[in-house]
Design an enzyme around this catalytic site. Sequence first.
Site: not given
Ligand code: GLN
Length: 549
Positions: A18, A189, A382, A384, A508, A510
Amino acid sequence: MTKHIFVTGGVVSSLGKGLTSASIGMLLERRGLRVRMQKFDPYLNVDPGTMSPYQHGEVYVLDDGAETDLDLGHYERFTHAPLNRDCNYTTGKIYLSVIEKERQGKYKGKTVQVIPHITNEIKNCINKLVTPDVDVVITEIGGTVGDIEGMPYFEAIRQFALDVGKSNCLFVHLTLVPYLKAAGELKTKPTQHSVMELRKIGIQPDLLICRTEKEIPESDCEKIALFCNVERRAVIEEKDKEFSIYEVPLGFADKKVDELIAAKLGLVLTQPLVIEDWRAMLDRMRHPLHEVTIGFVGKYVKHRDAYKSVYESLDHAGITHQSKVRVLRIDSEKLAVDGAPKALAGVDGLLVPGGFDSRGIEGKIEAIRFARENGLPFFGICLGLQCATIEFARNVVGLAEANSTEFSKATPHPVVCLMEEQENLTHLGGTQRLGSYPCLLTAGSRAQQAYGTDIVYERHRHRYEVNNAYRDRLAAAGLRFSGTSPDGLLVEAIELPTHPWFVAVQCHPEFKSKPTSPHPLFREFVGASLRNRFGKKDEAIRTRLTVGV
Ligand code: GLN
């Protein structure tokens, strides 16, 4: 005429196909070519979306909602090649499509077989990336040559080269040249055998990239060239990069791999190679002025690849602040046993990433409570955000039994709950809220200040949402909803205006951070963590960090 580069691997897995593909893409792109990237994964799952992070590592989400292999993260961090669901195929996805066509009678009664039907399907998938504005398509084949499940892909690319003409295709093979301590020498090899395996199925590699921990002597390079039937100049040594994965393209640049590829494919390179920004980025990484420790509370912390893009994004933020970001990975279940003060001792900021299921949830909530009460910078992603909402409802609003219906169906206070359209789903794959969605940011909020704009597009992968029925009560107690969907119905970001830096997002971020342009939320979070660390000690550094390094 679009040219094709096929990247295959031999000897062992995990050699970094990758990164190799992404690095080649990056160099060609910087020489003025329009590049597209694609990966084939030989397993039977239709996509990695339903696989455990232990099995597969992170699931990398694209703008169009495709749940893909984490190598596509490398592609996006190294290149500007636009990616979509045509950029990652698994054997499961290929077979599903062929079987659906068979059920629709599209094969007109013929016997449907691996050759030609599966191989044709694979070739069609390669051709989907070929458009008049594309100069080069780089296709990475997952797994190792010789694997039973990879066979149809090798056969398909062999045929593909015949279809479009061999001069339009380049086969790059990545191998390992191991060092045998007992013998005190490198061994060629395994590479010879791996190439033999390729040649047996009709593929002659044009370029060999040899991973090694020690420099390969000239005599060994000549031996590899002779026995593998490749030109000496096409045997490229790739020494292990101990410092950073971002060194890989520089190694290739030094060896002029871009020029070699162009010469072999008859490509015209319209621009000189400019990679000073990349070198400068690595320089900042190599010479950090400060250090900061982020407590990272998750369920899969033992598995390095499970949160790949989050770790990368923290590194990117560190580069901006010319600081080394140390990540203290804390198992959320262990935190629940040890208690937050002990588990988080010495950390300068807390990050709670995404996740699924109830395991480890209470530990995450406890960690967030500690961060909220002690002015520790907090960044929630998310799950979090969902945990931060539960924590606030329980400990500030006073709804002691507040929870998400993901973890407790019977909770009297479902402050996080399932979206209506998710209620009756029976299929798991590809059915979450996936891909890019807009978010409106509240003027003057920390999120809005970080982004420097009022509307942002970020990628999502979740089923649950903050329950609107509790928004007023949460807001009255001091929680600020700093980002929502444009119709105002979905909570996208929350923060605590009275806290030094407490921000959580449903998306997300990230997936959109690059080493040379870190994501604004990661940048600000790491900045806040640095201020937290030095604010107590050194006024000069604190001022510098406040104005931005
Ligand atoms: N489990 C949570 C949801 O489905 C959070 C998902 C996540 O953190 N990607 O909403």
